[in-house]
Structure formats: structure tokens, C-alpha cells
Design a protein around this motif. Structure first.
Motif, short mmCIF file in Angstrom:
data_model
loop_
_atom_site.label_atom_id
_atom_site.label_comp_id
_atom_site.label_asym_id
_atom_site.label_seq_id
_atom_site.Cartn_x
_atom_site.Cartn_y
_atom_site.Cartn_z
N ALA A 1 -2.52 0.27 -4.37
CA ALA A 1 -2.45 -0.93 -3.54
C ALA A 1 -2.39 -2.15 -4.44
N LEU B 1 -8.77 -3.05 0.52
CA LEU B 1 -7.87 -4.10 0.02
C LEU B 1 -8.63 -5.25 -0.61
N LEU C 1 -2.21 5.51 0.54
CA LEU C 1 -3.64 5.23 0.42
C LEU C 1 -4.45 6.27 1.19
N ILE D 1 0.86 -1.18 0.00
CA ILE D 1 0.00 0.00 0.00
C ILE D 1 0.90 1.23 0.00
N THR E 1 -9.94 0.01 5.72
CA THR E 1 -8.73 -0.37 5.00
C THR E 1 -8.85 -1.79 4.45
#
Length: 85
Positions: free
Chosen positions: A68, A57, A17, A14, A53
Motif C-alpha cells: 500500500a 492505511l 492487501l 492498495i 483497512t
């Protein structure tokens, strides 16, 4: 660096982000690398946007800035490959 199968040794990468909800920034400039074989815990107080988060993802939530990858696959450009990772 890549391993023999062409995949990156970084299973999760990442860079910068960011996630906003309207004008409120919830995830700001998050940088993280989890290498293949590492065990990683994502800890923090309630409201620290751990779930946000993880949702980013896993491609359940879009992010507003940054990049990412999961197992070398960009989660915006190759979401299905990233999920299979």
C-alpha cells in the motif's frame, strides 16, 4: 505516472492487501486505487473491516500481505512520509 512534483497521481494505491487475526482472514486480497482529486467513499455493512483497512492505511495496524502507498510513499517503508502525504 507521476506529476511535476515527483509524486504519483495515485494518492492511495492498495494491491492484494490482506489482514489476519490469528487464523481468521478479515481483509482478503483488497485492491484499490484512488487518484488525486477523486472523492472516495468507503461503504459497507458492519463487520466488513472498513475500519481495519483505514487503520492499515494510516499505519495504526500492520497488514500481513500485499502493498500500500499513500501519495507515492510505501506505508511500511516510509510511514511518516505517507502520513504527511
Amino acid at each position: 505516472m507521476t506529476v511535476g512534483d515527483g509524486h504519483s497521481e495515485d494518492m492511495i494505491m492498495i494491491k492484494n492487501l490482506m489482514k489476519k487475526f490469528r487464523n481468521f482472514v478479515t481483509v482478503n486480497d483488497l485492491n484499490l486505487t484512488v487518484r488525486e482529486g477523486e472523492i472516495f467513499g468507503f461503504l459497507g455493512p458492519n463487520g466488513a473491516d472498513k475500519t481495519t483497512t483505514v487503520c492499515m492505511l494510516s499505519t495504526l495496524t500492520n497488514f500481513d500481505a500485499g502493498e500500500a502507498t499513500v501519495d507515492g510513499h510505501d506505508i511500511l517503508k516510509e510511514p511518516l512520509n505517507a502520513k504527511e502525504g
